[in-house]
Design a protein around this motif. Structure first.
Motif, PDB file in Angstrom:
ATOM      1  N   TYR A  85     -10.078  -7.101   6.968  1.00  0.00           N
ATOM      2  CA  TYR A  85     -10.239  -7.776   5.684  1.00  0.00           C
ATOM      3  C   TYR A  85      -8.986  -8.570   5.315  1.00  0.00           C
ATOM      4  CZ  TYR A  85     -13.968  -4.361   5.721  1.00  0.00           C
ATOM      5  OH  TYR A  85     -15.049  -3.607   6.085  1.00  0.00           O
ATOM      6  N   ALA A  86      -7.820  -8.038   5.656  1.00  0.00           N
ATOM      7  CA  ALA A  86      -6.578  -8.772   5.407  1.00  0.00           C
ATOM      8  C   ALA A  86      -6.558 -10.074   6.199  1.00  0.00           C
ATOM      9  CB  ALA A  86      -5.377  -7.905   5.764  1.00  0.00           C
ATOM     10  N   ILE A 124     -12.247  -0.221   1.312  1.00  0.00           N
ATOM     11  CA  ILE A 124     -11.014  -0.993   1.371  1.00  0.00           C
ATOM     12  C   ILE A 124     -11.313  -2.498   1.384  1.00  0.00           C
ATOM     13  CG2 ILE A 124     -10.837  -0.955   3.896  1.00  0.00           C
ATOM     14  CD1 ILE A 124      -7.930  -0.731   1.322  1.00  0.00           C
ATOM     15  N   GLY A 125     -12.446  -2.883   1.948  1.00  0.00           N
ATOM     16  CA  GLY A 125     -12.818  -4.293   1.932  1.00  0.00           C
ATOM     17  C   GLY A 125     -12.996  -4.811   0.511  1.00  0.00           C
ATOM     18  N   ALA A 155      -7.590   3.154   7.914  1.00  0.00           N
ATOM     19  CA  ALA A 155      -8.306   2.495   6.819  1.00  0.00           C
ATOM     20  C   ALA A 155      -9.131   1.300   7.267  1.00  0.00           C
ATOM     21  CB  ALA A 155      -7.322   2.063   5.739  1.00  0.00           C
ATOM     22  N   ALA A 178     -11.809   3.876   3.960  1.00  0.00           N
ATOM     23  CA  ALA A 178     -12.344   2.883   4.887  1.00  0.00           C
ATOM     24  C   ALA A 178     -13.653   2.275   4.385  1.00  0.00           C
ATOM     25  CB  ALA A 178     -12.555   3.518   6.266  1.00  0.00           C
ATOM     26  N   ALA A 189      -8.053  -1.780   7.335  1.00  0.00           N
ATOM     27  CA  ALA A 189      -7.748  -2.856   6.389  1.00  0.00           C
ATOM     28  C   ALA A 189      -7.456  -4.179   7.070  1.00  0.00           C
ATOM     29  CB  ALA A 189      -6.549  -2.453   5.528  1.00  0.00           C
ATOM     30  N   GLN A 190      -7.023  -4.155   8.330  1.00  0.00           N
ATOM     31  CA  GLN A 190      -6.584  -5.392   8.985  1.00  0.00           C
ATOM     32  C   GLN A 190      -7.692  -6.441   9.057  1.00  0.00           C
ATOM     33  OE1 GLN A 190      -6.126  -2.293  10.155  1.00  0.00           O
ATOM     34  NE2 GLN A 190      -4.034  -1.997  10.905  1.00  0.00           N
ATOM     35  N   TRP A 248       0.852  -1.193   0.000  1.00  0.00           N
ATOM     36  CA  TRP A 248       0.000   0.000   0.000  1.00  0.00           C
ATOM     37  C   TRP A 248       0.884   1.238   0.000  1.00  0.00           C
ATOM     38  CZ3 TRP A 248      -4.960   1.626  -0.498  1.00  0.00           C
ATOM     39  CH2 TRP A 248      -5.212   2.954  -0.149  1.00  0.00           C
ATOM     40  N   HIS A 272     -11.448  -3.663  -2.113  1.00  0.00           N
ATOM     41  CA  HIS A 272     -10.133  -3.727  -2.765  1.00  0.00           C
ATOM     42  C   HIS A 272      -9.347  -4.943  -2.302  1.00  0.00           C
ATOM     43  CE1 HIS A 272      -9.672   0.272  -4.903  1.00  0.00           C
ATOM     44  NE2 HIS A 272     -10.905   0.289  -4.414  1.00  0.00           N
ATOM     45  N   ILE A 273      -9.408  -5.244  -1.026  1.00  0.00           N
ATOM     46  CA  ILE A 273      -8.671  -6.414  -0.551  1.00  0.00           C
ATOM     47  C   ILE A 273      -9.305  -7.695  -1.101  1.00  0.00           C
ATOM     48  CG2 ILE A 273      -8.088  -7.746   1.510  1.00  0.00           C
ATOM     49  CD1 ILE A 273      -7.540  -5.101   2.913  1.00  0.00           C
ATOM     50  N   VAL A 308      -0.125  -6.990   4.573  1.00  0.00           N
ATOM     51  CA  VAL A 308      -0.198  -5.644   4.004  1.00  0.00           C
ATOM     52  C   VAL A 308       1.030  -4.853   4.458  1.00  0.00           C
ATOM     53  CG1 VAL A 308      -1.544  -3.538   3.762  1.00  0.00           C
ATOM     54  CG2 VAL A 308      -2.720  -5.733   4.065  1.00  0.00           C
TER      55      VAL A 308
END
Length: 277
Positions: free
Chosen positions: A68-69, A266-267, A63, A263, A65-66, A48, A269-270, A76
């Protein structure tokens, strides 16, 4: 490298490292999220790249992102956006759109920037080597994404390195530095007056001649106050259309340029990257 922070997050680990960069000739920090699946073996990795004024921490803390990661089992990696330190030159006028926090993911050739501002080589070469040594990631399954200046970085780096990435995405990318004030200022200072040299870091120019056609996703808010003057997604859409490039450009009604926008999607995109990793 020195690990300077570690936090438990969604069953995985949010890590932060500090190291001396040979490429940038300064001390740097970067962040890595390792999902719970990394405890069992190597996982795919998403790089990223953040935007103007950001450090490695903005995306990590804002974001979301964690979550979804962790669901998709993807690491990430978030680097800083420029070299840092007392010896690293900044914008002479102290502006926020150039210098510190604004490396534009290029290798500067003009003084005084050429000594430190080699963010392209840092992201393409030095950082992946450091991550591979420190973390259980599978370098053969790599994707790249970013926001604004980082969206420009993600697309140009992906387009210039065929075979390296499996997918690319961006939020609110600077689509053509050749055609906007931010790009003209940054590339003019870092690379000099030769606009042909700038074109090697322009997503639209690179997309028109790309031999590899990666799955590509862009989200852009239609209430973004930088939309018309700086970002110009219509230019990227035109380049993709003329080149037959598989770009999905989504205009999101009412969203701006902020991390509230990132935010919100981002789900998606992942999940998009997970499908190709």
């Amino acid at each position: 490298m020195e690990k300077i922070a570690e936090n438990r997050c969604f069953g995985g680990r949010q890590l932060r490292y500090q190291h001396r960069s040979a490429v940038l000739d300064c001390d740097m920090t970067f962040s890595v999220y390792l999902p719970p699946q990394a405890a069992q073996g190597k996982v795919p990795v998403l790089y990223w790249l953040s935007g103007l004024t950001c450090t490695d921490e903005n995306f990590v803390t804002k974001a979301g992102a964690q979550r979804y990661a962790a669901e998709h089992g993807i690491a990430v990696v978030a680097p800083d956006t420029s070299p840092r330190g007392g010896d690293v030159p900044d914008d002479p006028q102290g502006a926020w759109d150039f210098g510190l926090g604004a490396g534009f993911y290029v290798n500067a050739t003009e003084d005084p920037w050429a000594k430190h501002y080699h963010m392209y080589d840092y992201v393409v070469s030095e950082l992946p080597s450091l991550v591979a040594d420190a973390c259980p990631v599978d370098a053969s399954r790599t994707a790249i994404s970013g926001h604004s200046m980082g969206g420009h970085g993600a697309f140009t780096i992906a387009l210039k390195n065929p075979g390296r990435f499996r997918s690319v995405s961006a939020f609110s990318p600077i689509c053509s530095p050749l055609a906007c004030p931010w790009g003209e200022k940054a590339l003019g200072n870092y690379l000099g007056d030769d606009r042909d040299a700038w074109a090697a870091h322009d997503s639209c120019a690179l997309m028109r001649t790309a031999e590899e056609k990666l799955p590509a996703l862009v989200d852009q808010g239609d209430a973004d106050n930088f939309l018309q003057e700086q970002l110009k997604p219509q230019l990227l859409a035109q380049a993709a259309s003329s080149a037959g490039y598989p770009l999905e450009l989504r205009m999101q009604p009412g969203y701006d340029h902020s991390y509230f926008f990132i935010a919100s999607f981002i789900g998606d995109h992942i999940a998009f990257h997970a499908a190709h990793l």
